[in-house]
Design an enzyme around this catalytic site. Structure first.
Site, PDB file in Angstrom:
ATOM      1  N   ASN A  10     -57.483  75.348   4.741  1.00  0.00           N
ATOM      2  CA  ASN A  10     -57.313  75.868   3.387  1.00  0.00           C
ATOM      3  C   ASN A  10     -56.285  76.992   3.461  1.00  0.00           C
ATOM      4  OD1 ASN A  10     -57.492  76.929   0.845  1.00  0.00           O
ATOM      5  ND2 ASN A  10     -59.582  77.722   1.061  1.00  0.00           N
ATOM      6  N   TRP A  11     -55.061  76.666   3.073  1.00  0.00           N
ATOM      7  CA  TRP A  11     -53.979  77.646   3.214  1.00  0.00           C
ATOM      8  C   TRP A  11     -53.953  78.675   2.087  1.00  0.00           C
ATOM      9  CZ3 TRP A  11     -49.413  74.002   5.053  1.00  0.00           C
ATOM     10  CH2 TRP A  11     -49.584  73.747   6.421  1.00  0.00           C
ATOM     11  N   LYS A  12     -54.785  78.489   1.083  1.00  0.00           N
ATOM     12  CA  LYS A  12     -54.841  79.440  -0.036  1.00  0.00           C
ATOM     13  C   LYS A  12     -53.417  79.669  -0.588  1.00  0.00           C
ATOM     14  CE  LYS A  12     -59.036  81.137   2.014  1.00  0.00           C
ATOM     15  NZ  LYS A  12     -59.996  82.202   2.225  1.00  0.00           N
ATOM     16  N   HIS A  96     -64.497  76.530  -4.619  1.00  0.00           N
ATOM     17  CA  HIS A  96     -64.321  77.518  -3.549  1.00  0.00           C
ATOM     18  C   HIS A  96     -64.792  78.892  -4.049  1.00  0.00           C
ATOM     19  CE1 HIS A  96     -62.389  80.303  -0.790  1.00  0.00           C
ATOM     20  NE2 HIS A  96     -62.435  79.313   0.089  1.00  0.00           N
ATOM     21  N   GLU A  98     -63.585  81.777  -3.865  1.00  0.00           N
ATOM     22  CA  GLU A  98     -62.574  82.604  -4.550  1.00  0.00           C
ATOM     23  C   GLU A  98     -62.384  82.148  -5.995  1.00  0.00           C
ATOM     24  OE1 GLU A  98     -59.528  82.240  -1.555  1.00  0.00           O
ATOM     25  OE2 GLU A  98     -60.840  83.362  -0.213  1.00  0.00           O
ATOM     26  N   GLU A 166     -70.095  77.719   2.692  1.00  0.00           N
ATOM     27  CA  GLU A 166     -69.283  78.886   3.044  1.00  0.00           C
ATOM     28  C   GLU A 166     -69.947  80.142   2.508  1.00  0.00           C
ATOM     29  OE1 GLU A 166     -64.892  77.912   3.734  1.00  0.00           O
ATOM     30  OE2 GLU A 166     -65.162  78.010   1.581  1.00  0.00           O
ATOM     31  N   GLY A 172     -63.116  85.287   5.387  1.00  0.00           N
ATOM     32  CA  GLY A 172     -62.023  86.245   5.570  1.00  0.00           C
ATOM     33  C   GLY A 172     -62.464  87.600   6.088  1.00  0.00           C
ATOM     34  N   SER A 211     -64.640  82.513   8.534  1.00  0.00           N
ATOM     35  CA  SER A 211     -64.190  83.147   9.771  1.00  0.00           C
ATOM     36  C   SER A 211     -64.299  82.252  11.007  1.00  0.00           C
ATOM     37  CB  SER A 211     -64.929  84.472   9.989  1.00  0.00           C
ATOM     38  OG  SER A 211     -64.601  85.378   8.946  1.00  0.00           O
ATOM     39  N   GLY A 232     -59.798  78.971   6.847  1.00  0.00           N
ATOM     40  CA  GLY A 232     -58.787  79.691   6.080  1.00  0.00           C
ATOM     41  C   GLY A 232     -57.786  80.364   7.009  1.00  0.00           C
ATOM     42  N   GLY A 233     -58.005  81.652   7.291  1.00  0.00           N
ATOM     43  CA  GLY A 233     -57.063  82.475   8.061  1.00  0.00           C
ATOM     44  C   GLY A 233     -56.552  81.820   9.341  1.00  0.00           C
TER      45      GLY A 233
HETATM   46  P1  PGA Z   1     -61.612  82.095   6.431  1.00  0.00           P
HETATM   47  O1  PGA Z   1     -61.606  81.315   5.020  1.00  0.00           O
HETATM   48  O2  PGA Z   1     -61.610  81.034   7.514  1.00  0.00           O
HETATM   49  O3  PGA Z   1     -60.368  82.908   6.419  1.00  0.00           O
HETATM   50  O4  PGA Z   1     -62.857  82.894   6.475  1.00  0.00           O
HETATM   51  C1  PGA Z   1     -62.404  80.183   4.811  1.00  0.00           C
HETATM   52  C2  PGA Z   1     -62.257  79.689   3.411  1.00  0.00           C
HETATM   53  O5  PGA Z   1     -62.044  80.494   2.497  1.00  0.00           O
HETATM   54  O6  PGA Z   1     -62.348  78.483   3.147  1.00  0.00           O
END
Ligand code: PGA
Length: 254
Positions: A10-12, A96, A98, A166, A172, A211, A232-233
């Protein structure tokens, strides 16, 4: 060992089309002969078209990060399922945290998106998870129940859906959930999914996200209920993302 496992990037709001293409080129060199894990890249909308071209002939799949539930119309700034499919998108992240927490998406919007994705042939990656405050005040089960029963209402055919658990406090933050916390939460998620969907809920893979990185992926993928990761990250650099894929590949049956 697992019959199969997914690793979703997930590159956001990161990477242009050109950056996405060079990521794919770099990763193909790092991941030679790694074809067992099902890898799904979810770049931003503006990189989907270029990414679709880059992924041609590669064993990886294209996903998007969101979509609208209407087929078309007066929805400024939104993207429809047909628009995604025209870019060769097969999966779409919906619900998601966010989107839920920063953009105020309620369960009934997410439900309409899930229904639209399924009816138009896209595979939803349906996300659920509790905040720290909800966990600490003993509301985790209720929150997951509401997200799942309302988010999946009316679903009759899962169409290759994936679910991502999640916990919001792990996204994050560098603080991932422990294998025990994940096993417990995935058990709860699986029960509620079966309560909502009946028999078709049994085989829906449940991924963990929050994470995940090359240091913890090997440990977390061992957990029996973990069918893969939403990353994500650590998916933003081809080196770290490739390391996670390698850890996952070790646990997949030939
Ligand atoms: P993260 O993000 O791996 O940076 O914690 C995961 C996500 O938001 O899907």
């Amino acid at each position: 060992m697992k019959p199969s496992a997914y690793v979703v990037a997930n590159w956001k709001m990161n990477k242009t089309g050109a950056e996405a293409q060079s990521f794919v080129e770099k990763s193909s060199k790092l991941l030679l002969n790694m074809e067992k894990a099902k890898v799904i890249f979810c770049p931003p909308f503006t990189a989907l078209f270029d990414m679709g071209i880059s992924l041609e002939g590669k064993p990886w799949i294209l996903g998007a990060q969101n979509m609208h539930w209407e087929a078309s119309g007066a929805c400024t700034g939104e993207i429809s399922s047909d628009m995604l499919k025209a870019c060769r998108v097969e999966f779409v992240i919906l619900g998601h945290s966010e989107r839920r927490h920063n953009f105020g998406e309620p369960n009934n919007w997410i439900n309409q998106k899930v229904l639209r994705a399924i009816s138009t042939g896209l595979h939803p990656i349906f996300c659920v998870g509790e905040t720290l405050e909800e966990r600490q005040s003993g509301k985790m089960e209720d929150v997951l129940h509401k997200q799942i029963s309302e988010g999946l209402a009316g679903v009759k055919n899962s169409n290759g859906m994936l679910i991502a658990y999640e916990p919001v406090w792990a996204i994050g933050t560098g603080e991932h959930a422990t294998a025990e916390q994940i096993e417990k939460a995935h058990g709860i998620v699986k029960n509620y999914v079966c309560e909502s969907l009946g028999d078709i809920g049994k085989d829906i893979p449940v991924l963990y996200g929050g994470s995940v990185n090359p240091e913890n992926a090997g440990e977390l993928i061992k957990a029996k209920s973990v069918d893969g990761f939403l990353v994500g990250g650590a998916s933003l650099e081809s080196e770290s993302f490739s390391e996670i894929i390698k850890e996952v590949e070790t646990f997949i049956k030939e």
